[in-house]
Every structure is written in C-alpha cells, then in structure tokens.
Design a protein around this motif. Structure first.
Motif, PDB file in Angstrom:
ATOM      1  N   GLN A  37       0.499  -1.140  -0.527  1.00  0.00           N
ATOM      2  CA  GLN A  37      -0.171  -0.082  -0.027  1.00  0.00           C
ATOM      3  C   GLN A  37       1.080   0.729   0.080  1.00  0.00           C
ATOM      4  O   GLN A  37       0.530   2.004  -0.507  1.00  0.00           O
ATOM      5  CB  GLN A  37      -1.197   0.091   1.803  1.00  0.00           C
ATOM      6  N   ARG A  38       2.115   1.112   0.946  1.00  0.00           N
ATOM      7  CA  ARG A  38       3.149   1.870   0.697  1.00  0.00           C
ATOM      8  C   ARG A  38       4.304   2.309  -0.650  1.00  0.00           C
ATOM      9  O   ARG A  38       4.505   3.521  -0.612  1.00  0.00           O
ATOM     10  CB  ARG A  38       3.548   2.165   1.531  1.00  0.00           C
ATOM     11  N   GLY A  39       4.022   1.889  -1.165  1.00  0.00           N
ATOM     12  CA  GLY A  39       3.986   1.815  -3.195  1.00  0.00           C
ATOM     13  C   GLY A  39       5.714   0.816  -2.893  1.00  0.00           C
ATOM     14  O   GLY A  39       6.691   1.040  -3.808  1.00  0.00           O
ATOM     15  N   GLN A  40       5.593   0.190  -2.030  1.00  0.00           N
ATOM     16  CA  GLN A  40       6.756  -0.196  -1.769  1.00  0.00           C
ATOM     17  C   GLN A  40       6.745  -1.666  -2.903  1.00  0.00           C
ATOM     18  O   GLN A  40       5.863  -2.540  -3.054  1.00  0.00           O
ATOM     19  CB  GLN A  40       7.099  -1.149  -0.264  1.00  0.00           C
ATOM     20  N   LYS A  41       8.145  -2.059  -3.774  1.00  0.00           N
ATOM     21  CA  LYS A  41       8.333  -3.415  -4.746  1.00  0.00           C
ATOM     22  C   LYS A  41       8.939  -4.494  -3.443  1.00  0.00           C
ATOM     23  O   LYS A  41       9.581  -4.206  -3.028  1.00  0.00           O
ATOM     24  CB  LYS A  41       9.722  -2.786  -5.165  1.00  0.00           C
ATOM     25  N   MET A  42       8.254  -5.317  -4.356  1.00  0.00           N
ATOM     26  CA  MET A  42       8.677  -6.420  -3.717  1.00  0.00           C
ATOM     27  C   MET A  42      10.346  -6.881  -4.598  1.00  0.00           C
ATOM     28  O   MET A  42      10.079  -6.493  -5.448  1.00  0.00           O
ATOM     29  CB  MET A  42       8.009  -7.794  -4.266  1.00  0.00           C
ATOM     30  N   PRO A  43      11.149  -7.559  -3.289  1.00  0.00           N
ATOM     31  CA  PRO A  43      12.566  -8.042  -4.104  1.00  0.00           C
ATOM     32  C   PRO A  43      11.759  -8.902  -5.521  1.00  0.00           C
ATOM     33  O   PRO A  43      11.603  -9.725  -5.465  1.00  0.00           O
ATOM     34  CB  PRO A  43      12.679  -9.223  -3.020  1.00  0.00           C
ATOM     35  N   GLY A  44      12.684  -8.245  -6.094  1.00  0.00           N
ATOM     36  CA  GLY A  44      13.148  -8.913  -7.468  1.00  0.00           C
ATOM     37  C   GLY A  44      11.394  -8.684  -8.290  1.00  0.00           C
ATOM     38  O   GLY A  44      11.083  -9.520  -9.599  1.00  0.00           O
ATOM     39  N   GLY A  45      10.461  -8.088  -7.825  1.00  0.00           N
ATOM     40  CA  GLY A  45       9.469  -8.172  -9.203  1.00  0.00           C
ATOM     41  C   GLY A  45       8.285  -9.635  -8.027  1.00  0.00           C
ATOM     42  O   GLY A  45       7.485  -9.705  -8.819  1.00  0.00           O
ATOM     43  N   GLU A  98      17.841  -8.903  15.401  1.00  0.00           N
ATOM     44  CA  GLU A  98      17.776  -9.586  13.911  1.00  0.00           C
ATOM     45  C   GLU A  98      18.366  -8.925  12.721  1.00  0.00           C
ATOM     46  O   GLU A  98      18.890  -9.740  11.750  1.00  0.00           O
ATOM     47  CB  GLU A  98      16.438 -10.005  12.985  1.00  0.00           C
ATOM     48  N   LEU A  99      18.035  -7.546  12.764  1.00  0.00           N
ATOM     49  CA  LEU A  99      18.744  -7.245  11.385  1.00  0.00           C
ATOM     50  C   LEU A  99      19.989  -6.301  11.747  1.00  0.00           C
ATOM     51  O   LEU A  99      20.867  -6.816  10.663  1.00  0.00           O
ATOM     52  CB  LEU A  99      17.981  -5.705  11.615  1.00  0.00           C
ATOM     53  N   GLU A 100      20.319  -6.203  13.140  1.00  0.00           N
ATOM     54  CA  GLU A 100      21.801  -6.046  12.871  1.00  0.00           C
ATOM     55  C   GLU A 100      23.039  -7.346  12.742  1.00  0.00           C
ATOM     56  O   GLU A 100      23.944  -7.707  12.179  1.00  0.00           O
ATOM     57  CB  GLU A 100      22.512  -6.036  14.577  1.00  0.00           C
ATOM     58  N   GLN A 101      21.807  -8.722  13.118  1.00  0.00           N
ATOM     59  CA  GLN A 101      22.919  -9.769  13.396  1.00  0.00           C
ATOM     60  C   GLN A 101      22.739 -10.078  11.156  1.00  0.00           C
ATOM     61  O   GLN A 101      24.105 -10.825  10.913  1.00  0.00           O
ATOM     62  CB  GLN A 101      21.832 -11.126  13.611  1.00  0.00           C
ATOM     63  N   ALA A 102      21.447  -9.799  10.763  1.00  0.00           N
ATOM     64  CA  ALA A 102      22.080 -10.440   9.217  1.00  0.00           C
ATOM     65  C   ALA A 102      22.498  -9.492   8.363  1.00  0.00           C
ATOM     66  O   ALA A 102      23.325  -9.308   7.728  1.00  0.00           O
ATOM     67  CB  ALA A 102      20.221 -10.127   8.729  1.00  0.00           C
ATOM     68  N   LYS A 103      22.960  -8.219   8.832  1.00  0.00           N
ATOM     69  CA  LYS A 103      23.755  -7.238   8.451  1.00  0.00           C
ATOM     70  C   LYS A 103      25.584  -7.644   8.546  1.00  0.00           C
ATOM     71  O   LYS A 103      25.772  -7.522   7.974  1.00  0.00           O
ATOM     72  CB  LYS A 103      23.287  -5.811   8.729  1.00  0.00           C
ATOM     73  N   LYS A 104      25.576  -8.736  10.149  1.00  0.00           N
ATOM     74  CA  LYS A 104      27.002  -9.202  10.360  1.00  0.00           C
ATOM     75  C   LYS A 104      27.196 -10.236   9.060  1.00  0.00           C
ATOM     76  O   LYS A 104      27.494 -10.495   8.659  1.00  0.00           O
ATOM     77  CB  LYS A 104      26.685  -9.232  11.595  1.00  0.00           C
ATOM     78  N   PHE A 105      25.893 -11.238   8.918  1.00  0.00           N
ATOM     79  CA  PHE A 105      26.189 -12.234   8.805  1.00  0.00           C
ATOM     80  C   PHE A 105      25.932 -12.691   6.803  1.00  0.00           C
ATOM     81  O   PHE A 105      27.160 -13.328   6.370  1.00  0.00           O
ATOM     82  CB  PHE A 105      24.504 -12.935   9.023  1.00  0.00           C
ATOM     83  N   ILE A 106      25.113 -11.291   6.166  1.00  0.00           N
ATOM     84  CA  ILE A 106      24.706 -11.544   5.283  1.00  0.00           C
ATOM     85  C   ILE A 106      26.249 -11.432   4.315  1.00  0.00           C
ATOM     86  O   ILE A 106      26.779 -12.610   3.005  1.00  0.00           O
ATOM     87  CB  ILE A 106      24.334 -10.330   4.165  1.00  0.00           C
ATOM     88  N   PRO A 107      27.682 -10.493   4.566  1.00  0.00           N
ATOM     89  CA  PRO A 107      28.834 -10.395   4.033  1.00  0.00           C
ATOM     90  C   PRO A 107      29.352 -11.766   4.070  1.00  0.00           C
ATOM     91  O   PRO A 107      30.013 -11.751   3.017  1.00  0.00           O
ATOM     92  CB  PRO A 107      29.436  -9.240   4.614  1.00  0.00           C
ATOM     93  N   ASP A 130      20.842  -8.244  -0.387  1.00  0.00           N
ATOM     94  CA  ASP A 130      20.979  -7.126   0.349  1.00  0.00           C
ATOM     95  C   ASP A 130      19.365  -6.300   0.420  1.00  0.00           C
ATOM     96  O   ASP A 130      19.204  -4.998   0.927  1.00  0.00           O
ATOM     97  CB  ASP A 130      22.238  -6.422  -0.695  1.00  0.00           C
ATOM     98  N   GLU A 131      18.943  -6.795  -1.355  1.00  0.00           N
ATOM     99  CA  GLU A 131      18.201  -6.569  -1.952  1.00  0.00           C
ATOM    100  C   GLU A 131      16.661  -6.773  -0.932  1.00  0.00           C
ATOM    101  O   GLU A 131      16.116  -5.967  -0.593  1.00  0.00           O
ATOM    102  CB  GLU A 131      17.303  -6.617  -3.256  1.00  0.00           C
ATOM    103  N   TYR A 184      13.770 -15.698  -4.690  1.00  0.00           N
ATOM    104  CA  TYR A 184      14.791 -14.885  -4.804  1.00  0.00           C
ATOM    105  C   TYR A 184      15.622 -14.766  -3.869  1.00  0.00           C
ATOM    106  O   TYR A 184      16.465 -14.318  -4.098  1.00  0.00           O
ATOM    107  CB  TYR A 184      13.958 -13.695  -5.009  1.00  0.00           C
ATOM    108  N   CYS A 185      15.183 -14.682  -3.498  1.00  0.00           N
ATOM    109  CA  CYS A 185      15.967 -13.848  -1.946  1.00  0.00           C
ATOM    110  C   CYS A 185      17.028 -15.197  -1.545  1.00  0.00           C
ATOM    111  O   CYS A 185      17.484 -15.012  -0.315  1.00  0.00           O
ATOM    112  CB  CYS A 185      15.427 -13.436  -0.377  1.00  0.00           C
ATOM    113  N   GLN A 186      17.038 -16.408  -1.068  1.00  0.00           N
ATOM    114  CA  GLN A 186      17.540 -17.654  -1.147  1.00  0.00           C
ATOM    115  C   GLN A 186      19.171 -17.245  -1.858  1.00  0.00           C
ATOM    116  O   GLN A 186      20.120 -17.729  -1.484  1.00  0.00           O
ATOM    117  CB  GLN A 186      16.989 -18.455  -1.093  1.00  0.00           C
ATOM    118  N   ASN A 187      19.110 -16.378  -3.274  1.00  0.00           N
ATOM    119  CA  ASN A 187      20.313 -16.580  -3.989  1.00  0.00           C
ATOM    120  C   ASN A 187      21.090 -14.880  -3.306  1.00  0.00           C
ATOM    121  O   ASN A 187      20.661 -14.045  -3.120  1.00  0.00           O
ATOM    122  CB  ASN A 187      19.858 -16.356  -4.809  1.00  0.00           C
ATOM    123  N   PRO A 188      22.374 -15.465  -2.834  1.00  0.00           N
ATOM    124  CA  PRO A 188      23.222 -14.740  -2.034  1.00  0.00           C
ATOM    125  C   PRO A 188      23.072 -13.434  -2.297  1.00  0.00           C
ATOM    126  O   PRO A 188      23.417 -12.173  -2.038  1.00  0.00           O
ATOM    127  CB  PRO A 188      24.285 -15.292  -1.420  1.00  0.00           C
TER     128      PRO A 188
END
Length: 301
Positions: free
Chosen positions: A94-102, A136-145, A120-121, A112-116
């Motif tokens: 409703q806010r107009g946010q785009k879904m990842p990869g459409g 959880e957000l802090e841990q994810a930002k550490k984990f992804i790189p 980030d997207e 889509y989001c299982q692909n490393p």
C-alpha cells in the motif's frame, strides 16, 4: 489411486464428501480440517474461488493481497505470525514498496531471496516492511557479507542450510566459534551456550540444536529438561527458591479454591495437582497459559 483421488477432491462439488472422508480416517491435522470447513462454507471466496486449490491459485498473487487477506481474517484462516507478516506485506504494498525482484508470491520471494546475490535487496525490503527486530536486523547485516565470502560454517548459503549444518553434533564447536567470533550470540543466551559446551553440545535427552526446543515443549520431557538445566548451571539457587515459593502459593490457592476450579486446574497440569505436590516439575510458559485458560473458562461459565 492417489492421483485420481486428489483430482476428484479438487473439484468443488466433491469437497464436503472428501473432507468427511479425511476426518473419519485421520488424514488431515485439526487445523487443516478447520480451514477446509471454513473454505467449504463460503459460496464464493476471493475472485470467486470455491475450493482450497482455486483460492490458493487466486491468492498466490501479491496483486490480490488486500482482498485475500480481508477474506482470511474474516474467516479465521490465518493467525499468529503468519497473519502479522501478511499484514506487514500488505502495508508495504500500500505504501508503494516494490517486492524484491518483482516476486509475486511467497514461494517466488523465498527463492529469490535465497540467492546470496539478492540478499542485500531483500534485507532492505525486510527492514522497511518491519519484518525484523533491531537485533535480527543487526545480525543479518553481519551475516550477509560473511555468507557472500564463504566464511560461514560449512560455507552455507541460506538460513536453512546453515541451521541444518549447525544442527549436526560434529559441527557444534565450529558453529559456536563462528557465532562468538562475529558477535552473534545475545548476552542473555551466553549462559545457555556455555551450558551446552559443558554438556558436549547435547541437551536434555541427548537433543541437539533446534531439537531441544521441541523436546522441552513436550510436558512428558519437562522433568528431564528441568534436571538438565539444574545440573548444568542454568537454574541458580535463586531460581529454584522462587519456583518452590510459586509452587507453595499455587498449592494454597488450590486449597482455598472451589471444587470446580480445582478440577479445571488439575486438568491443565500434566499428571494433575498430585504430580505438582509430589515435587515433579511441571512449570513453563505453556503450563502458565493452560492454567490461565482454565481459570478464564471458569469465569466464562
């Protein structure tokens, strides 16, 4: 055969007959039966759907989320975390946010989001949609790189892969070392981790990793979990004293309570009140909820 039965039961005219057969023969969990009865009781669902398959097909498109979520809420088809997440997705759309990869539905988005390369997207979307707590957000930002560079345990590439790898007993030390090195163990869990280290990576009943949560949720295993926590230093003298005082207070309440209250609470405790009075451990969040519900039912009566 199985295929022809499924094909027959997907036809809306055969739904009630097939549901009765499934109930009679114990082929579906209670929650699925409840949902199926709700769907069959509706003459026309979102987009005119009138069977589980047709409703899933129509609602498996993010463009129909408003209509489908309203239908699900009104008919009690979604609840708990699933409902909360769906509401967050609806608000994001409703806010107009785009879904990842459409992506158009849950399966597409998960793939889509299982692909490393897309993480980030997906993390940006999860943050903006409010899916993750600050921790959880802090841990994810550490984990992804670390995941992208292959520095994760066993070079796992997805959450499911990493959890499966770290559930294995032989990988316990490697996974704990990784979590400690990268600051991924919350302060309140450090004591539990030390207890598992002391026990060689095995919990009560020999459970490992996520198995322990399921093991200790079973009322039949609570005594074993209590003893394990006490033996491995998770339960301190202060905790034990507080539990003992709570048991005495509950005994007093039961002693003063009318017979119908005693009967309801007795049914809410595995082994009944006698098990509690014998000193057998029965506590926990679930037990507290059971007792609250028993008392609520008395009030309603």
């Amino acid at each position: 055969d199985k295929e022809s039965c499924f094909a027959y039961c997907e036809l809306s005219d055969n739904g009630k007959q097939c549901l009765e057969f499934a109930k009679k023969n114990g082929l579906l969990p209670e929650e699925e039966i409840r949902i199926a009865e709700k769907v069959l009781g509706v003459k026309g669902g979102p987009g005119g759907c009138n069977s589980k398959k047709s409703c899933e097909n129509y609602c498996n498109n993010i463009e129909h989320i408003e209509e489908c979520l309203t239908f699900a809420e009104e008919n009690g088809l979604m609840k708990g975390k699933e409902l909360e997440e769906a509401k967050k997705v609806r608000a994001a759309v409703q806010r107009g946010q785009k879904m990842p990869g459409g992506c158009k539905n849950k399966n597409e988005c998960e793939q889509y989001c299982q692909n490393p390369n897309n993480m980030d997207e997906c993390l940006v979307f999860a943050e903006e949609a409010g899916f993750l707590s600050p921790e959880e957000l802090e841990q994810a930002k550490k984990f992804i790189p670390l995941m992208k560079s292959g520095e994760t345990p066993g070079a796992c590439k997805t959450k499911d892969e990493c959890e499966a790898y770290c559930d294995s007993y032989e990988h316990f030390e490697e996974c704990i070392d990784f979590a400690e090195k990268n600051g991924m163990i919350p302060e309140e869990e450090r004591e539990h981790i030390e207890a598992f280290k002391k026990a060689g990576g095995r919990g009560p009943g020999g459970c490992r990793g996520r198995q322990c949560h399921a093991f200790c949720e079973n009322p039949d295993n609570q005594q074993a979990c209590f003893e394990w926590a006490k033996d491995n230093g998770i339960l301190k003298e202060e905790d034990l004293r507080r539990m003992e005082e709570g048991t005495k207070q509950l005994e007093k309440v039961l002693g003063d309570a009318p017979p119908e209250v005693q009967e309801c609470i007795n049914g809410a405790i595995p082994g009944g009140v006698n098990a509690m009075r014998s000193g057998k451990f029965f506590g926990g969040q679930e037990m507290g909820d059971n007792i609250k519900n028993a008392l609520k039912n008395i009030d309603l009566a």
